[in-house]
Every structure is written in C-alpha cells, then in structure tokens.
Design a protein around this motif. Structure first.
Motif, PDB file in Angstrom:
ATOM      1  N   THR A  22       0.927  -1.082   0.373  1.00 41.49           N
ATOM      2  CA  THR A  22       0.313  -0.393   0.250  1.00 41.49           C
ATOM      3  C   THR A  22       0.583   1.187   0.388  1.00 41.49           C
ATOM      4  N   THR A  23       0.381   2.671  -0.184  1.00 40.51           N
ATOM      5  CA  THR A  23       1.307   3.698  -0.063  1.00 40.51           C
ATOM      6  C   THR A  23      -0.294   4.637   0.460  1.00 40.51           C
ATOM      7  N   PRO A  24       1.054   5.726   1.495  1.00 47.55           N
ATOM      8  CA  PRO A  24       0.020   6.463   2.129  1.00 47.55           C
ATOM      9  C   PRO A  24      -0.399   7.409   1.292  1.00 47.55           C
ATOM     10  N   ILE A  25      -1.953   8.222   1.335  1.00 43.87           N
ATOM     11  CA  ILE A  25      -2.394   8.856   1.255  1.00 43.87           C
ATOM     12  C   ILE A  25      -2.382  10.158   1.837  1.00 43.87           C
ATOM     13  N   GLU A  26      -1.388  11.257   1.090  1.00 50.35           N
ATOM     14  CA  GLU A  26      -1.303  12.604   1.488  1.00 50.35           C
ATOM     15  C   GLU A  26      -1.998  13.359   2.029  1.00 50.35           C
ATOM     16  N   ALA A  27      -1.652  14.274   3.277  1.00 52.41           N
ATOM     17  CA  ALA A  27      -2.502  14.332   4.087  1.00 52.41           C
ATOM     18  C   ALA A  27      -3.949  15.368   3.801  1.00 52.41           C
TER      19      ALA A  27
END
Length: 305
Positions: free
Chosen positions: A127-132
């Motif tokens: 998975t990859t992080p979602i930006e704020a």
C-alpha cells in the motif's frame, strides 16, 4: 420473463400495466451481473455466530444492504490442508461467492474455469500513503460535519483499484470510536450506518483482534482487490495476513490501534462466474515474536461450534 421464471402476474383486480416491466428492471438491477450488487462483504462470521450478529454493515449494497438491520449470509469453506474451515465469505447460499469475474462469459473453451479458492497468486500486497490534504477531503465527504471530531490513524491507497475503491482511511475520535472510510480519489464513503457501527461488532476469541469491514471486488481483467481493516489490542506489536490455504504471511499497515490489509489477487485459471477468491486470515504477534492470535484456529471462525 414468464410467470414460470418467478414473476407473478399482477392482481386481476388492479390496473398495473407496467407491473412486469418494472419487476424485470428491478431484478436486472439487483442481479448477480451487477458489480456493486454483487460486492462481497466478508465478515468472517461462522454459521454458529451469524445468527447472533443481527446488525450488518451496508457494504454489500443489495446482498447485505441496510443500516444494521440486514442479516449476514455466510458460507463455510475448508482450508486446503484439510484443517479448520472458515465462514468468512459472505455469499449467497449455494453460490461460490458474491463477486463477478470480469472475464465471465468469454472463457476460451479450452480453459476450464476454476472454483478452487487456493488457485491464486498475490500480485501486489503493498500500500502507499495518502497525502494529508486528500485525507481531510476524504473524511469530510465520508463523515460530513462529524469529520472534525476524528483524526486519521491509517490512510493508504490500495495496490490496485476496483470500480468503487482505491484506498481506505481509518480514523478515531476522543472516545476511541473508529470509523472506516472507503476511498475513491479524494472522496470517501462509509459502508456502515452509522459509520461507528464497526466498533465492538465482531471480536475474535480472546479480544486480541477486532474485525471491521472487508471487501472483495473485481479490479480489471483477471484481477481482484481484497481489502479489510480492524482493531488490535495493546498486546499486539505485529500483524500479518495470509490468504486461503497458502501459508505465506504478508505484513499489514498498523497505526493508532488500527490495521489495514490490501492485495491484488489473480486467479491461476479463469474463475467461475461467482468467484469469491481466497479468504484473508489475520495473525497477531506480541513483542517477543510469539503468535498470540491465529484466525485459522479461532473457534469463532471454524465450522465446529
């Protein structure tokens, strides 16, 4: 459709000229060919426990739809090693599962469709992080005016996108109530009504792992997205997930008491029409590396009650 196919004629004392057409249109909309109508919502609820879980998420729009009033439809499936069986697939009785293969109806005659839940490959577990900024918009569209009460603890994009999901955000408020928002771009939606319905709904034995929503959907030709989330107790320092009868364990994303797993699943053979895919099984470990929870051995998720 004829009367013999299950559509009764309109009552003779009523003027209902469009009766048959309307019924046929409704049946087509909720039929097994519709992706959202056939979204499989996996609970991991064994048959013996299912009767006690009377409130169900709105995850599967038609199969389980509602606001906590629908009842789960579950089906047992044995592990390939002949061990315990799990009822984690919420499927129609007698059906192999609730999702429809994107290649259904076009299988070459030389290829035999496979219903084997263990004939698959995990082609993308990362998975990859979602930006704020996106997280804030997702929570706002998912929770409305209540969004300001929550802060995200997990926000990730899935390795592959389905028609309705490309990620998930799990958030918690000051009362330690979690919400799970499915994402598509910068828009979020909860599969539950209210979104906090996931709390204290389904714990594994020993209350080490709590299960939130999980789904399995087509994600392009020959690929499927499996996605799920949950909560873990303070004794847990590591969580992994295995799929079907395969022994390989993949890491999950953990933060703030919540965990998320996601993977791209590719069947080894063209799947049957209602391909349910492999069941995900959660494993939890403590600080010393000892496995303190194994869903495949949890009596709540076996056929022997």
């Amino acid at each position: 459709m004829s009367d013999e196919q299950g559509i009764p004629a309109a009552p003779s004392d009523r003027d209902l000229p469009d009766h048959r057409r309307i019924r046929e249109e409704l049946l087509m909309k909720i039929g097994p060919e519709t992706d959202r109508a056939t979204l499989r919502h996996r609970w991991g609820v064994p048959l013996g426990v299912a009767a006690g879980v009377t409130a169900v998420s709105t995850a599967a729009v038609v199969i389980l739809g509602g606001t906590g009033e629908a009842k789960p439809k579950v089906a047992d499936r044995a592990l390939s090693d002949g061990g315990t069986t799990s009822a984690a697939a919420a499927a129609e009785p007698g059906a192999a599962g609730g999702s429809t293969s994107s290649g259904a109806g076009s299988t070459p005659s030389s290829a035999q469709p496979s219903a084997d839940p263990d004939a698959f490959s995990i082609t993308g577990p990362a998975t990859t992080p979602i930006e704020a900024g996106s997280v804030a918009r997702i929570l706002s569209s998912c929770l409305g005016p209540d969004a300001s009460r929550y802060h995200a603890v997990v926000a990730v994009r899935t390795p592959i996108a389905s028609k309705s999901a490309d990620g998930v955000v799990v958030a918690v408020d000051s009362a330690h109530q979690y919400v799970q928002c499915q994402t598509k771009g910068d828009k979020g939606s909860s599969l539950d009504s209210p979104p906090t319905f996931i709390n204290n709904r389904l714990w594994g034995t020993g209350e080490v792992i709590e299960y939130f929503d999980s789904t399995f959907e087509p994600a392009g030709k020959g690929k499927y997205l499996t996605l799920g989330a949950g909560h873990y107790s303070s004794d847990v320092t590591k969580i992994t997930v295995s799929y079907g009868g395969h022994s390989t364990e993949y890491p999950v994303f953990m933060a703030g008491g919540a965990f998320v797993y996601a993977a791209a699943v590719s069947p080894d053979k063209p799947p049957v029409k209602h391909y349910s895919g492999p069941i995900p099984y959660i494993h939890a470990y403590n600080a010393s590396g000892k496995e303190i929870y194994d869903q495949t051995k949890d009596p709540k998720f076996t056929s022997k009650q």
